[in-house]
Design a protein around this motif. Structure first.
Motif, short mmCIF file in Angstrom:
data_model
loop_
_atom_site.label_atom_id
_atom_site.label_comp_id
_atom_site.label_asym_id
_atom_site.label_seq_id
_atom_site.Cartn_x
_atom_site.Cartn_y
_atom_site.Cartn_z
N ARG A 558 51.51 -1.97 52.12
CA ARG A 558 50.88 -0.91 51.33
C ARG A 558 51.52 0.45 51.65
N MET A 559 52.78 0.41 51.99
CA MET A 559 53.48 1.62 52.43
C MET A 559 54.53 2.04 51.42
N TYR A 560 54.52 3.32 51.09
CA TYR A 560 55.59 3.90 50.28
C TYR A 560 56.76 4.25 51.20
N GLY A 561 57.91 4.50 50.60
CA GLY A 561 59.11 4.73 51.38
C GLY A 561 58.97 5.86 52.38
N GLU A 783 65.68 1.34 49.43
CA GLU A 783 64.58 0.44 49.70
C GLU A 783 63.89 0.17 48.37
N LYS A 784 63.59 -1.09 48.14
CA LYS A 784 63.04 -1.50 46.85
C LYS A 784 61.53 -1.64 46.92
N SER A 790 63.69 -3.16 40.89
CA SER A 790 64.50 -2.16 40.19
C SER A 790 64.00 -0.74 40.46
N LEU A 791 62.79 -0.61 41.04
CA LEU A 791 62.27 0.72 41.41
C LEU A 791 62.59 0.94 42.88
N GLN A 792 63.39 1.95 43.15
CA GLN A 792 63.93 2.10 44.49
C GLN A 792 63.82 3.54 44.97
N ARG A 863 66.73 1.78 39.25
CA ARG A 863 68.11 1.38 39.53
C ARG A 863 68.75 0.85 38.25
N SER A 864 69.89 1.41 37.91
CA SER A 864 70.56 1.02 36.67
C SER A 864 72.04 0.79 36.96
#
Length: 940
Positions: A558-561, A783-784, A790-792, A863-864
């Motif tokens: 449950r941790m964000y970057g 970090e994904k 795809s959200l990094q 990410r693209s």
């Protein structure tokens, strides 16, 4: 046969039987005696295999942390502490010296009627204590002394009946009713005398513009009454009389609002069916159909100045002088005469039914000089006096209400034990910093009071209370009570700490059952730091086991970057990160408390993951939550840090004085608390953080000076001073340090292979002049999000980099095109000259999250990688993706670092073969990909 003892009773009995020595909780390098006759000195709890150093033993040197702290120290020096004390003094009916209460949560007009007021004073005391210990500037100790002295006076006043607060009046002296004191004047039942004609005359100086505050109210309940409100719903004075409730009121309404902080004369006359309302000698309302008089009301139970028979109405705030009741209707000329002189000196004379001049300067009663001897008494709406030891900025009523409450309503009860914790913690820290016995006495008294209250409640009631969102929140009170117990040795204090057991939570986490979904995050994080301390005091394993398992439920699930957790203050389902990102993610208090829990767990088990997390949250969210500008009036700290695209941080949230601003003040004055730890037996020194600082390790007779520009510098230097000492130096190898971690001592390389996510040991007899140099090259990595690869988010070493862009959609970012064999993505970024840790990528600036600016930022991006590109060479093949968003390039580079180009090409070939076999890529396109990988050139 006696009934079996409950688990709680057994714990209480054990606590009462355990007579522990009176000791002071101290830290490595600092010894302090208690105020007990038989003084004793103790180190950290015996269960701690590693111990922290005191703040005064670690001096911050110039650098990022020192600069952030400087900004907060300016605030600590500049803010008027009397503003904080205003709510306490008002609650006790003491003079406030004209101080204006802080806004936001600390004022009566803030959120939920200021039902959390007082908490911020505790935070401020802790900040001052930490500031004093870290700098030894006398101004901080002096401010602590001012606050502790005032709180001592407040507690004493709360134990007494309310006393007159005399102030200058219109003609002589007046009685002030400070807003927040909940004081009113109680008159004898016969004050109206059953008169069939009457005049009520009074001078008032209102200090607040709340509607429906009563100048006076005489009635039985909400059916039969007679009142004069300083303001009705339209903001003008209103007189009303009724024998049938609000619907039957016969009234008189003024035409203009009474001015605040100015004396106004109000008079009401009733006679012969006509009523009139006068303001400052002018008749502003007349009613010729006013058939009711006091005679129609009969004997009334409640006869009050300043209080309403409608319990929800506010208490009048302001001063009274010259209240007179006449058994006739004064003429307009007589009322005009009362504008310039006291009734005793006017042709009217004093009121014949009642007359109070409010000349008293002490005591709690007012003399009736009408000749009827109707002595009035000053009272509090919540009763009183308070119980021994009680200390708060609001009445005991919230604590009482909580005991029968089954649902949350923070407008009535907003976490009273949470507020008690903040005050208690602040007092303990004040005592630890200054040895002021008054602070310890206040803290001990608070816990005596809490124990006397909570120990009488059934266990089922306690479990219900602590499970109520918000109302039952008690913060880190268990930790604070345990710390107090180590000082006082009172069995009741240890028993009190155990009365906060929330068994459903403890048992689930001890069994490693994740029940966090839907829970309020910061209501529960500090609970576990307290439970670890209860383990220290009792040896009961379930406390420690539950805390360790709880930590693992938060990190990384449950941790964000940036290290933060929670969205809109709550947790969602495990491993849902992308699906919870909002403008209200990462409450700052949560990061503060996760840091406390991490370091406390590390004292028991030296798992490097705790310090890896500590570095992540400290260097990113905590530093980034503090705005980079000075302000004496505001700490400038975020509440939430939104992670939505283009989010702009709000450094003065919710009108100010929130919980997060409080913890932000604390964080910014203890940055050095976890840089170094010592093995309990003195055999090792842990270097956890690379921060410019000087450690004085008194027991070893050595100093360690750390010189570094970290995180701008990719390494650090430790220089030893003092005498000779033998111990093992344990240097944390961050989990992100995959590009190498090299150590030299006096210029010679140290043998061994440092492993990321571990500690590297150097054992020797250290001498003055020894120098240790650490080099740890940074790599750029992503970090994904656990639920959406795809959200990094982007990291350079320990530093989270955010894009500065006002767009409110996720930016599309490609990074593989110039990736090196190591997997380092930094070659895709262009450094900004003269601005360390600033880069550009496709025209967008990327900067450290820790910079406290008001720029719109993107912590996460989409990410693209539309084409398969290696070493800048385009294969011409579209980058295919799996259903979960993982692309071909993701799988290739997941194998980094590569020993050489051949290893990379081999990884590409095996990955392509797997994707072709799965039908995700054609053989022809796969061959192009492999060929391009083989012909491209790569950086290391």
């Amino acid at each position: 046969m006696a009934p079996p003892l409950s688990r709680r009773s057994l714990l209480q009995a054990a606590a009462l039987a355990a007579s522990t020595p009176a000791v002071s909780l101290t830290t490595t390098g600092r010894a302090a005696a208690t105020v007990q006759e038989a003084t004793a000195v103790a180190a950290a709890p015996s269960a701690w295999t590693v111990q922290p150093f005191a703040l005064e033993d670690v001096a911050l040197r110039p650098g990022l942390f020192a600069e952030k702290r400087r900004l907060m120290l300016d605030h600590a020096r500049g803010y008027d502490v009397n503003r904080l004390l205003q709510v306490f003094r008002a609650n006790a009916g003491l003079p406030t010296g004209g101080a204006v209460a802080p806004g936001g949560w600390e004022g009566l007009d803030g959120e939920a009627n200021g039902n959390l007021r007082g908490h911020y004073t505790g935070h401020f005391l802790t900040m001052l204590a930490q500031a004093y210990r870290g700098t030894k500037e006398r101004v901080f100790a002096d401010r602590i002394g001012t606050m502790v002295g005032a709180l001592t006076e407040v507690r004493a006043a709360l134990r007494r009946d309310p006393a007159v607060l005399s102030v200058p009046g219109k003609f002589g002296t007046a009685a002030d009713q400070v807003r927040g004191s909940y004081q009113y004047v109680d008159l004898p039942a016969d004050v109206l005398g059953g008169a069939s004609a009457i005049t009520l005359s009074v001078w008032v100086r209102p200090t607040h513009d709340a509607n429906w505050t009563r100048v006076f109210d005489f009635g039985d309940d909400t059916t039969r009454y007679l009142y004069l409100a300083a303001r009705n719903q339209a903001g003008v004075p209103r007189f009303a009389i009724t024998t049938s409730g609000a619907g039957g009121e016969q009234g008189l309404d003024g035409t203009a609002a009474l001015p605040l902080n100015q004396w106004s004369h109000l008079a009401v006359t009733i006679a012969g069916g006509t009523g009139a309302l006068y303001v400052n000698g002018t008749a502003v309302a007349r009613n010729t159909a006013m058939s009711l008089t006091p005679a129609a009301l009969g004997a009334l139970k409640n006869n009050w100045l300043g209080r309403s028979n409608y319990s929800a109405d506010p208490v009048f705030a302001g001063a009274y002088e010259e209240f007179n009741v006449f058994s006739r209707a004064l003429t307009a000329a007589e009322i005009t005469e009362l504008q310039s002189r006291r009734a005793a000196d006017a042709s009217t004379g004093r009121g014949d039914l009642a007359s109070y001049a409010f000349d008293e300067t002490a005591g709690g009663t007012f003399t009736d000089v009408s000749g009827r001897n109707l002595t009035a008494t000053l009272r509090r709406t919540w009763g009183g006096p308070s119980h021994p030891g009680f200390l708060a900025a609001y009445p005991e009523t919230q604590f009482i209400d909580l005991e029968s409450r089954t649902t949350s309503d923070y407008t009535k009860v907003w976490a009273p034990y949470y507020t008690a914790h903040k005050i208690l913690r602040g007092l303990l820290d004040a005592y630890g910093a200054t040895d002021d016995d008054r602070a310890l006495d206040l803290a001990s008294g608070m816990c005596d009071w809490m124990h006397s209250r909570l120990s009488k409640l059934p266990e089922s009631t306690l479990q219900r209370m602590w499970g109520i969102f918000s109302s039952g929140e008690f913060g880190g009170i268990v930790e604070a009570v345990c710390d107090l117990h180590t000082i006082t040795g009172k069995a009741e204090h240890l028993a009190l700490a155990q009365l906060f057991d929330l068994d459903r939570l403890i048992d689930a986490c001890a069994a490693n059952t994740d029940i966090l979904d839907g829970l309020h995050a910061n209501q529960h994080i500090p609970i576990f730091t307290g439970y670890v301390r209860l383990y220290d005091e009792t040896g009961e394993e379930r406390y420690l086991t539950s805390a360790k398992n709880f930590w693992d439920m938060v990190v990384p699930h449950r941790m964000y970057g940036i290290g933060g957790t929670s969205t809109q203050e709550f947790w969602k389902a495990r491993d849902v990160i992308a699906g919870t990102i909002s403008a209200t993610t990462a409450e700052t208090c949560c990061a503060y408390n996760m840091l406390k829990l991490s370091r406390t767990l590390f004292f028991h088990e030296q798992d490097p993951k705790y310090m890896d997390y500590y570095e992540r949250a400290l260097y990113n969210q905590v530093l980034g939550s503090k705005q980079d500008k000075p302000d004496a009036e505001k700490p400038l700290v975020t509440y939430f840090i939104g992670l939505t695209p283009g989010h702009v941080r709000d450094y003065t949230p919710k009108q100010g004085t929130t919980c997060c601003e409080g913890t932000g003040m604390e964080s910014a004055t203890k940055y050095q608390d976890s840089v170094y730890f010592a093995k309990a037996d003195g055999s090792a020194l842990y270097v956890n953080l690379y921060s410019p600082s000087t450690l004085t390790w008194a027991e070893k007779g050595v100093t360690v000076t750390q010189t570094t520009g970290f995180p701008e510098e990719q390494g650090s230097t430790l220089a030893f001073g003092g005498g000779r000492a033998s111990f093992t130096l344990r240097l944390r190898v961050p989990s992100w340090a995959t590009a190498g971690f090299r150590v030299t001592v006096n210029g010679r390389a140290v043998s061994g292979t440092p492993k990321p996510g571990n500690y590297f040991e150097v054992s020797r007899t250290w001498r003055a002049g020894d120098t240790v140099r650490i080099a740890m090259p940074f790599r750029t990595r992503v970090e994904k999000a656990l639920d959406d690869p795809s959200l990094q988010t982007l990291f350079h070493g320990p530093v989270n980099l955010v894009a500065r862009d006002a767009a409110t959609e996720y930016l599309k970012v490609g990074l593989y095109r110039d990736a090196g064999l190591s997997g380092d993505l930094s070659h895709s970024l262009t450094p900004v000259p003269g601005e360390p840790l600033h880069f550009t990528l496709d025209g967008t600036e990327w900067a450290p999250f820790f910079e406290g600016t008001e720029d719109p930022t993107h912590a996460y991006f989409r990410r693209s990688e539309p084409k398969v590109v290696f070493g800048g060479r385009d294969s011409g093949v579209a980058n295919p993706a799996k259903a979960d968003g993982t692309t071909l390039l993701d799988e290739v580079w997941a194998g980094a670092p590569f020993r050489n180009k051949g290893a990379l090409v081999a990884r590409v070939r095996s990955t392509v073969d797997a994707w072709v076999a799965a039908g995700l890529l054609s053989r022809a396109d796969g061959d192009k990909v492999v060929s391009t990988a083989g012909t491209a050139s790569y950086r290391p």
